[in-house]
Design a protein around this motif. Sequence first.
Motif, short mmCIF file in Angstrom:
data_model
loop_
_atom_site.label_atom_id
_atom_site.label_comp_id
_atom_site.label_asym_id
_atom_site.label_seq_id
_atom_site.Cartn_x
_atom_site.Cartn_y
_atom_site.Cartn_z
N VAL A 47 0.89 -1.33 0.23
CA VAL A 47 -0.04 -0.18 -0.37
C VAL A 47 0.73 1.40 -0.12
CG1 VAL A 47 -1.87 1.73 1.03
CG2 VAL A 47 -1.78 -1.21 0.62
N THR A 48 0.95 2.06 -1.00
CA THR A 48 1.74 3.38 -1.19
C THR A 48 0.76 4.49 -0.75
OG1 THR A 48 0.72 3.33 -3.66
CG2 THR A 48 2.53 1.79 -3.22
N ILE A 49 1.95 5.30 -0.45
CA ILE A 49 1.33 6.95 -0.08
C ILE A 49 0.45 6.99 -0.96
CG2 ILE A 49 3.05 7.93 -1.52
CD1 ILE A 49 3.31 10.38 0.84
N THR A 50 0.19 7.22 -2.59
CA THR A 50 -1.04 7.10 -3.70
C THR A 50 -2.30 6.52 -3.18
OG1 THR A 50 1.19 7.27 -5.41
CG2 THR A 50 -1.32 7.07 -6.04
N PRO A 128 1.14 18.47 7.65
CA PRO A 128 2.95 17.43 7.70
C PRO A 128 2.18 15.89 8.90
CG PRO A 128 1.90 18.82 9.67
CD PRO A 128 0.80 18.82 8.00
N TRP A 129 3.69 15.32 8.15
CA TRP A 129 3.16 13.74 8.93
C TRP A 129 4.45 13.82 9.42
CZ3 TRP A 129 -0.36 10.09 10.38
CH2 TRP A 129 -0.09 8.49 9.73
N PHE A 137 13.76 13.38 14.72
CA PHE A 137 12.47 14.17 14.27
C PHE A 137 12.33 14.06 13.52
CE2 PHE A 137 8.74 16.46 14.96
CZ PHE A 137 7.73 16.05 15.42
N SER A 138 11.47 13.74 12.05
CA SER A 138 11.44 14.26 11.05
C SER A 138 9.53 14.68 10.48
CB SER A 138 11.72 13.12 10.18
OG SER A 138 12.91 12.42 10.15
N ILE A 139 9.79 15.68 9.71
CA ILE A 139 8.66 15.87 9.58
C ILE A 139 7.89 16.03 7.40
CG2 ILE A 139 7.50 17.81 8.96
CD1 ILE A 139 8.46 19.32 11.84
N PRO A 141 5.70 15.18 4.27
CA PRO A 141 4.45 15.39 3.89
C PRO A 141 3.78 14.57 3.46
CG PRO A 141 6.12 16.66 1.99
CD PRO A 141 6.81 15.18 3.09
N ALA A 142 2.65 14.18 4.42
CA ALA A 142 1.48 13.55 4.59
C ALA A 142 0.69 12.26 3.16
CB ALA A 142 0.16 13.64 5.37
N PHE A 143 0.60 13.38 2.85
CA PHE A 143 0.38 12.90 1.29
C PHE A 143 0.74 13.45 -0.03
CE2 PHE A 143 -3.20 13.74 3.83
CZ PHE A 143 -4.03 12.49 4.37
N ARG A 144 0.74 12.28 -1.17
CA ARG A 144 1.57 13.02 -2.27
C ARG A 144 0.12 12.91 -3.06
NH1 ARG A 144 3.90 9.47 -6.77
NH2 ARG A 144 6.40 10.51 -7.02
N ALA A 145 0.33 13.81 -4.00
CA ALA A 145 -0.60 14.07 -5.31
C ALA A 145 -0.95 13.11 -6.27
CB ALA A 145 -0.69 14.68 -6.48
N PRO A 146 -2.44 12.14 -5.89
CA PRO A 146 -2.16 10.76 -7.30
C PRO A 146 -1.71 10.67 -8.10
CG PRO A 146 -4.17 11.18 -5.10
CD PRO A 146 -3.35 12.74 -5.39
N THR A 147 -2.53 11.94 -8.89
CA THR A 147 -2.47 11.53 -10.13
C THR A 147 -0.51 12.66 -10.76
OG1 THR A 147 -3.11 14.79 -9.84
CG2 THR A 147 -4.56 13.06 -10.56
N ALA A 148 -0.30 12.30 -9.28
CA ALA A 148 1.79 12.77 -10.35
C ALA A 148 1.76 11.19 -10.52
CB ALA A 148 2.08 13.76 -8.89
N ASP A 149 1.34 10.20 -9.52
CA ASP A 149 1.60 8.77 -10.14
C ASP A 149 0.43 7.92 -11.14
OD1 ASP A 149 2.39 6.19 -10.34
OD2 ASP A 149 1.87 5.92 -7.83
N LEU A 150 1.41 8.01 -12.29
CA LEU A 150 1.22 7.27 -13.52
C LEU A 150 -0.28 6.05 -13.69
CD1 LEU A 150 1.49 7.52 -16.50
CD2 LEU A 150 3.46 5.90 -16.88
#
Length: 271
Positions: A47-50, A128-129, A137-139, A141-150
């Motif tokens: 299960v990817t971030i997309t 943020p995530w 301690f790392s911050i 982005p919680a999400f990634r634009a799904p449309t940036a995935d082919l």
Amino acid sequence: MRIGPIEFITPPLVEGPAILFFIPLPDFLSNMPFVMQYADGKYGLPVTITVISTWFVIFLLGLIFKIGTKKLEVVPGNLQVALESLYDFLYGIIKQMLGGWVDKYFSFLSTLFLFILGCNLLSFIPIPWATIKDGIFSIAPAFRAPTADLNTTVGLALLTTAVFLGTSFKINGVLGYFKGLLEPMPFMLPINIVGELAKPTNISIRLFGNMFAGMVIMGLIYKAAPMVIPAPLHLYFDIFSGVVQSFVFLMLSMVYIQGSLGDAECPEITK
């Protein structure tokens, strides 16, 4: 960028979407497509971030429309007014292109547009995530634009392809569709086949290329100037470009459906 024990991670540039977790599967399903071995001989579906981002967009859209339509009033509130205005706007655009067929395709086309728009604008939402690994301690982005995935854009393009091909089969019949590939002359068959294959390729690569390029450019800017927040560029790459590409996908989908309909009139109107 690291400040003391805090590390700020810029959005991913050219690497693929990260795998967040696996859905465990029994060993006898290990030969299924997309199944991967992830630990100690265990197999599962990645299960990817997309995928997570796509679930979030679906949940967010469902929640907005659930709340907005839960209690409709004669004197509408702000959310109801916004949803009704959005409905009238999309209905008018689709009706201009498809005419009497608007009611047949409105649900599909409007949902397609809103989903793509939500995916395109997701990277603009500052969610943020935070993670802690090896005392850091790392911050990120919680999400990634799904449309940036082919994978996402190809899936959307295949949905549109299934709709306009199904429309053509229904209007012209299967034999009529393949006979149309021989027009205006039989030697045009290879060119017509390439043209049909180019339709899903066009809309999928166009959407993916624009969204992925915007993400890469913004990532490079943050790499070069991590302490600067280029708000105007976010407005262009995340909002303006995202809205435009959503409309482009919608318009091209309507063009392909209209091409399949041809001069056919909606049966409900001709009755």
